[in-house]
Design a protein around this motif. Structure first.
Motif, short mmCIF file in Angstrom:
data_model
loop_
_atom_site.label_atom_id
_atom_site.label_comp_id
_atom_site.label_asym_id
_atom_site.label_seq_id
_atom_site.Cartn_x
_atom_site.Cartn_y
_atom_site.Cartn_z
N SER A 178 0.82 -1.21 0.00
CA SER A 178 0.00 0.00 0.00
C SER A 178 0.86 1.26 0.00
N ILE A 179 1.90 1.27 0.84
CA ILE A 179 2.77 2.45 0.94
C ILE A 179 3.54 2.67 -0.35
N LEU A 180 4.13 1.61 -0.88
CA LEU A 180 4.93 1.76 -2.11
C LEU A 180 4.05 2.11 -3.30
N LYS A 181 2.83 1.62 -3.29
CA LYS A 181 1.90 1.99 -4.36
C LYS A 181 1.57 3.48 -4.26
N GLU A 182 1.43 3.96 -3.02
CA GLU A 182 1.15 5.39 -2.80
C GLU A 182 2.31 6.25 -3.30
N PHE A 183 3.52 5.76 -3.09
CA PHE A 183 4.69 6.48 -3.58
C PHE A 183 4.74 6.49 -5.11
N GLY A 184 4.02 5.57 -5.73
CA GLY A 184 4.00 5.50 -7.18
C GLY A 184 5.20 4.81 -7.77
N GLU A 185 5.95 4.06 -6.93
CA GLU A 185 7.16 3.43 -7.42
C GLU A 185 6.88 2.30 -8.41
N LYS A 186 5.71 1.69 -8.29
CA LYS A 186 5.43 0.53 -9.13
C LYS A 186 4.79 0.90 -10.46
N GLN A 187 4.42 2.14 -10.63
CA GLN A 187 3.68 2.53 -11.82
C GLN A 187 4.52 2.38 -13.09
N ASP A 188 5.78 2.76 -13.01
CA ASP A 188 6.62 2.73 -14.21
C ASP A 188 7.86 1.85 -14.06
N LYS A 189 8.12 1.35 -12.88
CA LYS A 189 9.34 0.59 -12.65
C LYS A 189 9.03 -0.88 -12.40
N PRO A 190 9.79 -1.79 -13.00
CA PRO A 190 9.57 -3.22 -12.76
C PRO A 190 9.84 -3.57 -11.29
N LEU A 191 9.05 -4.51 -10.79
CA LEU A 191 9.21 -4.99 -9.42
C LEU A 191 9.96 -6.31 -9.44
N ILE A 192 11.09 -6.36 -8.72
CA ILE A 192 11.93 -7.55 -8.67
C ILE A 192 11.96 -8.11 -7.26
N TYR A 193 11.76 -9.42 -7.13
CA TYR A 193 11.92 -10.10 -5.85
C TYR A 193 13.31 -10.76 -5.83
N VAL A 194 14.05 -10.55 -4.75
CA VAL A 194 15.37 -11.15 -4.60
C VAL A 194 15.41 -11.95 -3.30
N ILE A 195 15.82 -13.22 -3.40
CA ILE A 195 15.90 -14.08 -2.22
C ILE A 195 17.31 -14.64 -2.12
N ASP A 196 17.98 -14.33 -1.01
CA ASP A 196 19.33 -14.83 -0.78
C ASP A 196 19.61 -14.75 0.72
N ASP A 197 20.14 -15.83 1.29
CA ASP A 197 20.39 -15.83 2.73
C ASP A 197 21.76 -15.26 3.11
N GLU A 198 22.55 -14.85 2.12
CA GLU A 198 23.81 -14.18 2.40
C GLU A 198 23.56 -12.67 2.40
N GLU A 199 23.66 -12.05 3.56
CA GLU A 199 23.29 -10.64 3.70
C GLU A 199 24.08 -9.73 2.78
#
Length: 284
Positions: free
Chosen positions: A144-165
């Motif tokens: 909800s917050i990031l949608k309000e910021f409008g970050e997802k409107q034009d930028k691709p959303l990437i999920y990254v999963i890695d247990d090495e910080e």
């Protein structure tokens, strides 16, 4: 300061109730009053009005402002509930609302603070514990917050999963620097919960997820079982010694592999290529 404010509110409420229930001089002199019996003076428990509920919620906001309610504040809140006629069910509902609203406010401050991805993730995890926010509520609030910021409107959303910080933080910095919106997860378990609420444009996951209950390959299979994620590009990360695991992953159908160590150019070029193909598939 918060405890004294709550105590003052309790006192004001008690005084207001006392004034509203004290009979005037005419009532005091009436025969019916003087001859009243214990049955006559019985009153039903007070029912909370909308004004009372609003007042109680504002006091709860004060109590949860620092992410915790002290024993003294808890005792005062109980007195306030009793005086306002607020039930346990109403309290639980209002308190959950307050914790989520307080967390959302703190999340916004952290997200706009300029912290690195690693620092931001650590602080947000700490806030989740303080405000007792479930993974599902966190995912809903974050989206909800990031949608309000409008970050997802034009930028691709990437999920990254890695247990090495260190690797996770480096990937996030590279991707954010290239204009992507990134969700970072230290375990596949957390990522799966988020994926039930949100559909990314691409997923990058390490094969060896030792801190997760679900390994990289099993995570991939679970992702592909979700209809909304069936076509989302999936890229595995792998160490140089994982050649056998890479061959096995190819048989599962992963879109691509990036071996560690890798350059930022290789990572971004691979992601852009997969995203371009994904967009074309969605149009067809």
């Amino acid at each position: 300061a918060v405890a004294s404010t709550i105590a003052k509110t309790v006192s004001e409420v008690q005084q207001k109730i006392a004034k509203s229930t004290t009979p005037d001089s005419h009532e005091a002199k009436s025969p019916s009053t003087s001859q009243s019996t214990p049955t006559d003076t019985y009153t039903q428990p007070r029912k909370a009005t909308e004004e009372a509920l609003d007042m109680y919620k504002r006091v709860l906001m004060l109590a949860w402002a620092d992410g915790a309610v002290s024993p003294e504040e808890q005792s005062q809140l109980i007195d306030l509930r009793r005086n306002l006629g607020i039930t346990t069910e109403q309290h639980n509902k209002l308190e959950q609302q307050v914790k989520e609203e307080s967390y959302a406010h703190a999340f916004t401050l952290v997200w706009t603070s300029g912290m690195s991805a690693k620092e931001r993730t650590a602080v947000i995890n700490e806030l989740r514990q303080k405000y007792q926010i479930s993974p599902e509520a966190h995912s809903r609030i974050e989206s909800s917050i990031l949608k309000e910021f409008g970050e997802k409107q034009d930028k691709p959303l990437i999920y990254v999963i890695d247990d090495e910080e260190e690797t996770l933080d480096m990937i996030v910095r590279i991707m954010e620097g290239s204009g992507f919106v990134v969700r970072a997860f230290a375990t596949s378990d957390e990522a799966l919960i988020a994926l039930k609420k949100e559909t990314p444009d691409l997923i990058v996951a390490d094969i060896n997820l030792e801190t997760s209950t679900i390994g990289g390959f099993s995570f991939y299979e679970k992702v592909r079982q979700m209809p909304q994620l069936n076509l989302v590009p999936f890229i595995f990360l792998s160490g140089l010694t994982d050649e056998g695991m890479i061959r096995y992953g190819k048989g599962l159908g992963a879109d691509d592999y990036i071996t560690k160590p890798f350059s930022s150019d290789m990572l971004i070029d691979t992601i852009k290529g997969k995203l371009k193909r994904y967009r074309q598939m969605k149009k067809n």
